[in-house]
Structures are given as structure tokens and as C-alpha cells.
Design a protein around this motif. Structure first.
Motif, PDB file in Angstrom:
ATOM      1  N   PRO A 690       0.522  -1.309   0.009  1.00  0.00           N
ATOM      2  CA  PRO A 690       0.290   0.105   0.408  1.00  0.00           C
ATOM      3  C   PRO A 690       0.444   1.176   0.093  1.00  0.00           C
ATOM      4  CG  PRO A 690      -1.194  -1.575   1.686  1.00  0.00           C
ATOM      5  CD  PRO A 690       0.814  -2.383   0.741  1.00  0.00           C
ATOM      6  N   ARG A 691       1.729   1.581   0.851  1.00  0.00           N
ATOM      7  CA  ARG A 691       2.633   2.495   0.805  1.00  0.00           C
ATOM      8  C   ARG A 691       3.221   2.880  -0.635  1.00  0.00           C
ATOM      9  NH1 ARG A 691       7.540   3.244   5.413  1.00  0.00           N
ATOM     10  NH2 ARG A 691       5.383   3.067   7.003  1.00  0.00           N
ATOM     11  N   GLN A 692       3.911   1.234  -1.574  1.00  0.00           N
ATOM     12  CA  GLN A 692       4.484   1.690  -2.736  1.00  0.00           C
ATOM     13  C   GLN A 692       3.591   2.704  -3.285  1.00  0.00           C
ATOM     14  OE1 GLN A 692       6.122  -1.928  -3.335  1.00  0.00           O
ATOM     15  NE2 GLN A 692       7.962  -1.025  -3.345  1.00  0.00           N
ATOM     16  N   ILE A 693       1.978   1.839  -3.912  1.00  0.00           N
ATOM     17  CA  ILE A 693       0.764   2.364  -4.409  1.00  0.00           C
ATOM     18  C   ILE A 693       0.304   3.925  -4.103  1.00  0.00           C
ATOM     19  CG2 ILE A 693      -1.672   1.891  -4.524  1.00  0.00           C
ATOM     20  CD1 ILE A 693      -1.401  -0.842  -4.895  1.00  0.00           C
ATOM     21  N   GLY A 694       0.381   4.494  -2.670  1.00  0.00           N
ATOM     22  CA  GLY A 694       0.637   5.601  -2.802  1.00  0.00           C
ATOM     23  C   GLY A 694       1.680   6.073  -3.040  1.00  0.00           C
ATOM     24  N   ALA A 695       2.954   6.139  -2.794  1.00  0.00           N
ATOM     25  CA  ALA A 695       3.378   7.046  -3.288  1.00  0.00           C
ATOM     26  C   ALA A 695       3.588   6.565  -4.970  1.00  0.00           C
ATOM     27  CB  ALA A 695       5.041   5.809  -3.317  1.00  0.00           C
ATOM     28  N   MET A 696       3.044   6.271  -6.171  1.00  0.00           N
ATOM     29  CA  MET A 696       3.007   5.843  -7.067  1.00  0.00           C
ATOM     30  C   MET A 696       2.385   7.305  -7.695  1.00  0.00           C
ATOM     31  SD  MET A 696       1.759   3.180  -9.647  1.00  0.00           S
ATOM     32  CE  MET A 696      -0.331   4.101  -9.143  1.00  0.00           C
ATOM     33  N   ILE A 697       0.688   6.774  -7.009  1.00  0.00           N
ATOM     34  CA  ILE A 697      -0.076   7.920  -6.808  1.00  0.00           C
ATOM     35  C   ILE A 697       0.975   9.715  -6.957  1.00  0.00           C
ATOM     36  CG2 ILE A 697      -2.379   9.290  -6.251  1.00  0.00           C
ATOM     37  CD1 ILE A 697      -3.010   6.091  -6.100  1.00  0.00           C
ATOM     38  N   VAL A 698       0.909   9.661  -5.573  1.00  0.00           N
ATOM     39  CA  VAL A 698       1.305  11.292  -5.141  1.00  0.00           C
ATOM     40  C   VAL A 698       2.255  11.261  -6.228  1.00  0.00           C
ATOM     41  CG1 VAL A 698       2.963  12.595  -3.693  1.00  0.00           C
ATOM     42  CG2 VAL A 698       0.699  10.944  -3.410  1.00  0.00           C
ATOM     43  N   THR A 699       3.355  10.542  -6.622  1.00  0.00           N
ATOM     44  CA  THR A 699       4.837  10.846  -7.739  1.00  0.00           C
ATOM     45  C   THR A 699       3.759  11.458  -8.951  1.00  0.00           C
ATOM     46  OG1 THR A 699       6.406   9.432  -6.857  1.00  0.00           O
ATOM     47  CG2 THR A 699       6.480   9.686  -9.439  1.00  0.00           C
ATOM     48  N   ALA A 700       2.668  10.962  -9.386  1.00  0.00           N
ATOM     49  CA  ALA A 700       2.610  11.305 -10.610  1.00  0.00           C
ATOM     50  C   ALA A 700       1.999  12.384 -10.718  1.00  0.00           C
ATOM     51  CB  ALA A 700       1.136  10.093 -10.778  1.00  0.00           C
ATOM     52  N   ALA A 701       0.936  12.584  -9.154  1.00  0.00           N
ATOM     53  CA  ALA A 701       1.060  13.423  -9.144  1.00  0.00           C
ATOM     54  C   ALA A 701       1.843  15.233  -9.684  1.00  0.00           C
ATOM     55  CB  ALA A 701      -0.507  13.720  -8.133  1.00  0.00           C
ATOM     56  N   GLY A 702       2.974  14.690  -8.317  1.00  0.00           N
ATOM     57  CA  GLY A 702       4.523  15.620  -8.514  1.00  0.00           C
ATOM     58  C   GLY A 702       4.519  16.043 -10.210  1.00  0.00           C
ATOM     59  N   LEU A 703       4.929  14.768 -10.428  1.00  0.00           N
ATOM     60  CA  LEU A 703       5.300  14.879 -12.271  1.00  0.00           C
ATOM     61  C   LEU A 703       4.074  15.578 -13.418  1.00  0.00           C
ATOM     62  CD1 LEU A 703       6.728  11.343 -12.229  1.00  0.00           C
ATOM     63  CD2 LEU A 703       8.215  13.894 -12.169  1.00  0.00           C
ATOM     64  N   THR A 704       3.416  15.489 -12.933  1.00  0.00           N
ATOM     65  CA  THR A 704       2.137  16.149 -13.334  1.00  0.00           C
ATOM     66  C   THR A 704       1.976  17.831 -13.077  1.00  0.00           C
ATOM     67  OG1 THR A 704       0.871  14.587 -14.037  1.00  0.00           O
ATOM     68  CG2 THR A 704      -0.330  16.919 -14.747  1.00  0.00           C
ATOM     69  N   ALA A 705       2.006  17.897 -11.952  1.00  0.00           N
ATOM     70  CA  ALA A 705       2.145  19.672 -11.820  1.00  0.00           C
ATOM     71  C   ALA A 705       4.026  20.341 -12.058  1.00  0.00           C
ATOM     72  CB  ALA A 705       2.635  20.056 -10.019  1.00  0.00           C
ATOM     73  N   LEU A 706       4.774  19.577 -12.144  1.00  0.00           N
ATOM     74  CA  LEU A 706       6.125  19.538 -12.628  1.00  0.00           C
ATOM     75  C   LEU A 706       6.248  20.283 -13.613  1.00  0.00           C
ATOM     76  CD1 LEU A 706       8.770  19.925 -11.211  1.00  0.00           C
ATOM     77  CD2 LEU A 706       9.040  18.317 -12.352  1.00  0.00           C
TER      78      LEU A 706
END
Length: 781
Positions: A690-706
């Protein structure tokens, strides 16, 4: 139609949370747009704002000295709603820190009038004198100065100014405050400024030589000219010395509105588009989240037209409800918002165009939302009725070779999978990035405007304002040119002195006039801000502003012929400068070049360059002490003084645009999680925690915003510079005034967007990672 409405009602009951988000998103963007409109009206109509707040008079009548004013007769004139005054007045000259200005003092009470009320901007209004105090040396010796004349005198609350009355006797008054008034501003060499004093103070300064001023507030401003005739007839034409009308005051202040109006109009249109995209994105996300329900409706016999109409009616109702909530909230609670935004919302209700914007902004947003909703509803009508048809399609592109190599190199899976989730396909990547980048583009444009205003204040030499002070000697009692230069040389903070003279010149064909300026000498030319060509470096060479080039239809390199005092003057244009004065219709050469035509020409003024860090007020005071009262010292007019209110408004607009961007970001995050439901199921099945799945979602949002932030800031810098330079060229100042925000500021915008995306995605990511994913029909559709 009945079946469609019943399904819409049932769908609303089943998805109340999603419906609430759509309504709140619509209400949020409408509230943001209305606040942006309020800020635009607040900043772009400063005179109208002051007029409304002060219950300004449409007409001011000024009588000659000794002439009385029949207030009852004026109040009885048809069309006059209220009077301000009459006030006894006296013509005086006020000096402060070496600056001198003509000021008309008005006798006012300790309570400001209701009509034509001065709005105290700094300090306080006139205070009642203590018992037993008399004369100008006590509390009665105070004055409130109108803002423009206070700025010309460098006078602030608490300062002491020297006032010379009609009899020539000097008096000392303490400045208790400065105030805004909806009347013509002070202009050096033109209209006198306004000051308010207590009656006893005016008696001390001008005992008998006083006139009167009375303001008339009209029921219908269109009747101004007619009522002026009636009022002059009532008072007697021989008694009236001057009449000023509200159109005159508004036109004089109108020059401040042009740049602000253009910039904020662009902000308004961009914000409307960004808000409509954010609201339509929320609607589209809801449609995509109900594909299973749509397939079931198709299976039981609903036609594509019925599905389309159902979604269109339902989401239009949500949009109308959100628009109503947002509009009502701003109308009732907008004035209670703390800070500049609440002040703007309170004043906006009385400004022209308020009703049109209150109707037009929500109406335009509803139309844009309806158009985008219609497209989403049409796509909903084309959903196939067989769920497995969509489940059989790949939900994302296959893993690329680069991604496989990164996983093989033990790059954290959350980073690799987050990149893959953020940028699945070219088409699906560009749309969210573009939608999220639009608010950031507008924010960057606002920062460009902010930096440009800051440049006028912090680096005036780069925008044609190298000289901070100008000095004129009072002839014939003033010092000679040689004595004046010796006096100026004794002031250590003066870096350079440039003798100058200005005169009106007739353009070819004698169809208009321009300003011919001789400034500096051939040995020490004035450092003009040249943005095209080169500076003056030879005889008969000159530089000119954009306004003059446009007026004469010439370019850098051409020869220009003009007529000065009946004599021809031919100059070679070698450069274009940033020229903030006279609409850019100024041609500048050296005073030596003008002396070739007129050897007897003497400098009319001296422009003073100050050393870095020197305070113009301190230099002016020191110079006034060294030269006595024989010099007239003026601060160089800076356009930033008139545009200063824009700073707070730009900051508030950035906050409004950030709110629109946040709504767009939340929509994109929710849509991304819903669309990747099957991928998350597969990833959990192959062993991701679950931690890796949550990190993946946060990473996707951060990269899109970047990526959106990089694109938004780049496009915003380019478009903001173009907008400011285009407006500068059209106003005559000239292109080249745009100043890019510092790199740390742009990096702060990018980092803030990424951190905001990470923070916004943290909660949905945590909830999604902890949710038990089941391979059901809802996950495969």
C-alpha cells in the motif's frame, strides 16, 4: 423525458458526494471569477472608486475673492441632489523639503462633510483645538493635504510645512494627514492642489483675501453642462472664477487606467477560461466515473439521445446551482473577506459595470460549462452497452524499454510507475498538463507585471528616469548658472548634474506639437534609456520616444525637421528611448545642439543624478538649506506612483488563480485514480505494498504538476513580456519596459505547484492504497 428525469434523480441520490463536488467546484470558480472582476474594477477605476466612496460632487464652483455664495439658491436648482460647502478658500504657496506647490486651502470642520468627503489615506483628519489654543502654532495649525500635492511636496503626516499666504507672510503648519478627493489633481505649473484647514487657521493665513468653493452633487450626471449654466446664472457670472466638472477630473485620472485595464482584462478572460475548464473537468470526471451505470442504461433500452439529455440536464442543474451559490456568497459575504479582496468587493458594488459583470461572468461561465458538458454528455451517449468491450482494451501503454531498464537498475518502483501513470499516452498527457498550466501561465503574467512595476521603483534609470530630482532657479532673485552649479557641487550625494531646457516644437506640416528637450552636454550627455539604436554621440544627433516615432511615422536613422520659435531645427534620430513623459512624444538632444540654433539659450532646469542609495528627500532638504528659498526642487514623476494600487490587486489575483488551479488539480487527481483502478489492482496483485501504491499516486501528481509548472512559467514569461511591451508601445512609452521575475521567484512558483500537488494527492493516495481492490465490474469498466 420522464424516464430521463427519473434516472437523473436516482443517479443524484446514488452519487451525492460526486454531485456535491461538482456543485462546490462550480461555486468556487464562479466566486473566484467574481472576485477577479471586483479586483479589476477596484484597480482599473481609481477615480470612480474615490468618487463613489466620498459621495463626490459632480461640479465644483470657485468664486472670486470677496464674492459670497448663495447656498440656498444653489440647492433649489432642479437636478441638484446635495451640496458640499460652501467653504472659504485662500490661495497659498506651500514649501517642504525644497519643493514648492500652489495650494488652495479650504476651511473645513473637524467632521468631514457627507458630500464631497475627503478620504483620509494616511494620518488623521483635522482635530479640534484644545481650549485656549490660538494661532497657527497650536493644534489649529494643522493641514490635510490632497494626496497628489502631498506627493509633490514629499510631505507626510507629522511633517511641518511652510505656508505663504496672499500677504506674503510665512506660517508653519503641521501635516496631520493626506486624503484622496475626486477632483482634478495637482499638476506642477497647472492646477493648484487642495488642502484642508480649520477656519481659525485660514483666518490666520488669509484674513480677508478669501473666495469660496461649493460642490454640487447631481441627480443625473448627464445634466452637468445644463446645471453648470443654471448655477453660474444663480451666482452671477462675474462672481465665478472657475468651474471644474467631474468629466475633467476623470479624464485626468484616466491615464492610470489604461495599462491596468489591459492587463486585468487579459487576466479576466484567462481566468474565465481556466475556471470553465476546471468546472468542465469536474463534470467530465464524473461522466467517466459512471461508465458502468451508462452501460446498464444502454442495456435496458436507453437510447444515446436519452443518455445525452440526462447527463446534460443533470449537470446543467449542478452548474446553475453552483453558479447561484457562488454569486450569492460573493454578493452577501464578499465585503467581509479580510484584506484588499474584501475592500474591493465592498467598493465594487457601487462602481460602473457591476451589474453587467454580476450577470455576464456567471452567464458566460454557464455557457462554457454547458458547451463542455454537452461534449461530455455526447461522449456518454456513445458508451458501448457491453462492459467487457472496454475491459478488453488496454488501459495504458506498454512499459517502455527505458522503464524496464530503470526497474532493472533498482530505481524505486513508485518513481518509475508514477512516471508511467503521469504520462501514459501523448494525447492523454497533453490535455491535463495544458489545463493545469493555464492558471500558472496567468500567475506568471501577473508576476511579470509586478516585476515591471518594481523596476520603475527600484531601477528607474533603466526606464528613462535616471535623474531623481530637477532644480529650477527662481529668477531674477535666483543664483546664476555658475553659482547654482557650485551649490550643487557641495552636495555629496549628487553624482551628476545635467543642464536642460524644454520647448514646444511644431512637427512638419504644423499639424501638432512635440516636446524638444535639450538635456546634458556633448561632454557629459544625459544617460537616456536607449533600447534601439545608440545614444547621442555627435552634433545634431537625438533620441526619441516611441510616441514621437509613431506620430511622425519615422524610424531610427531618419532625419527629422521641426520648427522651434519660427526657426527650423533638423536632427538625426540615432536611437529610441523609453520615454514615460508626454506620451513618448519627446525628442531629446544635448543642450549644446540647441545652442547652435540659439546661442543665448540658458538652462531652464538642472536634472540631478543621485548616488546609489541616496534619499531624494534628504538631498532635497540639504539643497534647500544650502540655497535658501531661491530654488524650486521637484521629484521626477514616476509612473509607478500612479500604479501603486496594482501591487495589492495583483497579489490578490494570484491567490484567486491559485484557487482555480487547486480545483483543477483535485479534479485531475481524482480522475487519474479512477482511470487507473485496474492498474492499481494488477500492481497490488503482483506484490506492491500500500505504501508503494500511495507513493506512485503522489509521484504521478507531482510529475504532472512539475511539467505543467515548467510549461506554464515558460509560456507566462513569454506572453507576459509581450503583453507589457505591447501596451508600453501603444501608450507611447515604448517597448522594452517588461521586466522578467527573478529566477528564485519563478522557481518558487514551480516548487509551490509541485508541493501543492503532492499535498493535494496525499489524502486520496492514502485512501486508495488502503482500499481493498476487488476485480469486480466497477473496476473493469
Amino acid at each position: 423525458m420522464r424516464a430521463t428525469l427519473r434516472w437523473a434523480q436516482a443517479d443524484f441520490r446514488a452519487h451525492r458526494g460526486e454531485a456535491l463536488f461538482v456543485v462546490l467546484a462550480s461555486a468556487g470558480v464562479i466566486a473566484s471569477l467574481l472576485l477577479a472582476g471586483a479586483l479589476f474594477g477596484y484597480a482599473a477605476n481609481p477615480w470612480q472608486r474615490v468618487f463613489n466612496q466620498s459621495q463626490g460632487a459632480h461640479i465644483w464652483l470657485h468664486t472670486r475673492a470677496g464674492a459670497a455664495t448663495d447656498a440656498d439658491a444653489l440647492a433649489a436648482v432642479d437636478g441638484v441632489a446635495a451640496l458640499s460647502g460652501p467653504y472659504r478658500t485662500g490661495a497659498t504657496t506651500i514649501e517642504s523639503r525644497g519643493a514648492r506647490a500652489g495650494v488652495t486651502l479650504r476651511a473645513a470642520d473637524v467632521e468631514p462633510p457627507q458630500t464631497g468627503r475627503p478620504l483620509v489615506a494616511a494620518g488623521s483628519w483635522l482635530a479640534r483645538p484644545d481650549a485656549g489654543d490660538t494661532g497657527t502654532g497650536s493644534a489649529t495649525g494643522s493641514v490635510v493635504l490632497e494626496t497628489s500635492v502631498a506627493r509633490a511636496l514629499w510631505a507626510e503626516p507629522g511633517d511641518t510645512v511652510r505656508v505663504t499666504g496672499p500677504d506674503g507672510a510665512p506660517h508653519l503648519l503641521r501635516v496631520s494627514g493626506t486624503a484622496d478627493a475626486a477632483e482634478p489633481r495637482y499638476r506642477p505649473g497647472g492646477a493648484a492642489g487642495i488642502g484642508w484647514v480649520l477656519p481659525a487657521t485660514l483666518d490666520e493665513i488669509a484674513r480677508t483675501d478669501t473666495g469660496q468653493s461649493v460642490g454640487l452633487r447631481l441627480e443625473d450626471p448627464d445634466d452637468t453642462d445644463f446645471i453648470v449654466q443654471r448655477a453660474v446664472t444663480v451666482l452671477g457670472a462675474d462672481r465665478v472664477a472657475e468651474v471644474t466638472k467631474w468629466q475633467q477630473a476623470r479624464s485626468e485620472a484616466g491615464g492610470d487606467d489604461r495599462l491596468l485595464g489591459t492587463v486585468f482584462a487579459v487576466f479576466g478572460l484567462g481566468a474565465l477560461l481556466a475556471a470553465a475548464l476546471a468546472a468542465s473537468g469536474a463534470v467530465g470526471a464524473r461522466v467517466r466515473g459512471q461508465l458502468r451505470d451508462i452501460a446498464v442504461l444502454k442495456a435496458i433500452g436507453f437510447t444515446p439521445g436519452q443518455v445525452t439529455r440526462g447527463f446534460l440536464v443533470q449537470h446543467l442543474a449542478f452548474a446553475l446551482l453552483g453558479v447561484a451559490l457562488g454569486t450569492t456568497a460573493i454578493a452577501l459575504l464578499g465585503a467581509r473577506i479580510p484584506g484588499r479582496i474584501g475592500e474591493a468587493a465592498a467598493v465594487w458594488q457601487d462602481l460602473p459595470g457591476h451589474t453587467a459583470l454580476m450577470i455576464g461572468i456567471p452567464g458566460g461561465a454557464v455557457l462554457l460549462i454547458a458547451a463542455s458538458t454537452g461534449l461530455s454528455a455526447w461522449r456518454a451517449g456513445r458508451v458501448p452497452p457491453v462492459p467487457v468491450a472496454r475491459a478488453a482494451l488496454p488501459s495504458a501503454a506498454p512499459m517502455t524499454a527505458l522503464g524496464k531498464r530503470a526497474l532493472g537498475m533498482r530505481v524505486p518502483p513508485a518513481l518509475v510507475l508514477g512516471w508511467r501513470a503521469a504520462f501514459p499516452r501523448r494525447g492523454r498527457t497533453l490535455v491535463p498538463v495544458a489545463r493545469l498550466a493555464l492558471p500558472l501561465v496567468l500567475i506568471t503574467v501577473a508576476l511579470v507585471a509586478w516585476s515591471t512595476l518594481d523596476q520603475f521603483r527600484s531601477r528607474p534609470a533603466q526606464v528613462g528616469l535616471a535623474a531623481a530630482l530637477t532644480v529650477r532657479s527662481e529668477q531674477p532673485a535666483g543664483p546664476s548658472d555658475a553659482d547654482l552649479e557650485e551649490t550643487l557641487a557641495t552636495i555629496p550625494d549628487i553624482a551628476a548634474v545635467h543642464p536642460g531646457a524644454e520647448m514646444a516644437a511644431l512637427v512638419p506640416g504644423q499639424t501638432g506639437t512635440i516636446t524638444l528637450r535639450g538635456l546634458g552636454t556633448a561632454r557629459q550627455p544625459y544617460p537616456s534609456a536607449v533600447v534601439e539604436g545608440r545614444a547621442v554621440d555627435g552634433p545634431d544627433e537625438a533620441v526619441a520616444g516611441q510616441g514621437l516615432l509613431d506620430l511622425l511615422g519615422v524610424r531610427v536613422g531618419d532625419w527629422v525637421r521641426m520648427t522651434v520659435g519660427g526657426r527650423p531645427q533638423i536632427l538625426h534620430l540615432v536611437g529610441r528611448t523609453i520615454e514615460p513623459e508626454s506620451g513618448g512624444r519627446v525628442i531629446t538632444t544635448t543642450i549644446d545642439a540647441l545652442r547652435e540654433r540659439d546661442p543665448q539659450l540658458r538652462p531652464a532646469f538642472h536634472a540631478l543624478e543621485l548616488r546609489e542609495g541616496a534619499d531624494p528627500r534628504a538631498v532635497s532638504g540639504a539643497l534647500a538649506t544650502a540655497a535658501g528659498a531661491t530654488l524650486e526642487i521637484r521629484e521626477t514623476a514616476n509612473p509607478a506612483d500612479r500604479l501603486e494600487p496594482a501591487r495589492g490587486v495583483i497579489g490578490a489575483l494570484i491567490a484567486v488563480l491559485a484557487l482555480i488551479g487547486l480545483i483543477e488539480l483535485l479534479t485531475l487527481i481524482g480522475t487519474g485514480i479512477r482511470d487507473r483502478g485496474r492498474d492499481l489492482l494488477a500492481l497490488k496483485a503482483i506484490g506492491l505494498t500500500p505504501r508503494q501504491i500511495g507513493a506512485m499516486i503522489v509521484t504521478a501528481a507531482g510529475l504532472t504538476a512539475l511539467v505543467a509548472a515548467l510549461v506554464g512559467t515558460t509560456v507566462g514569461v513569454l506572453s507576459g513580456s509581450w503583453l507589457v511591451d505591447t501596451q508600453g508601445a501603444s501608450s507611447g512609452i515604448g517597448a522594452g519596459i517588461a521586466q522578467l521575475p527573478p529566477l528564485p521567484v519563478l522557481l518558487t512558483v514551480i516548487v509551490g505547484a509541485v508541493l501543492g500537488a503532492v499535498a493535494a494527492a496525499a489524502l486520496p493516495a492514502t485512501r486508495t492504497a488502503r482500499r481493498r481492490l476487488a476485480d469486480s465490474l466497477s473496476e473493469t469498466l
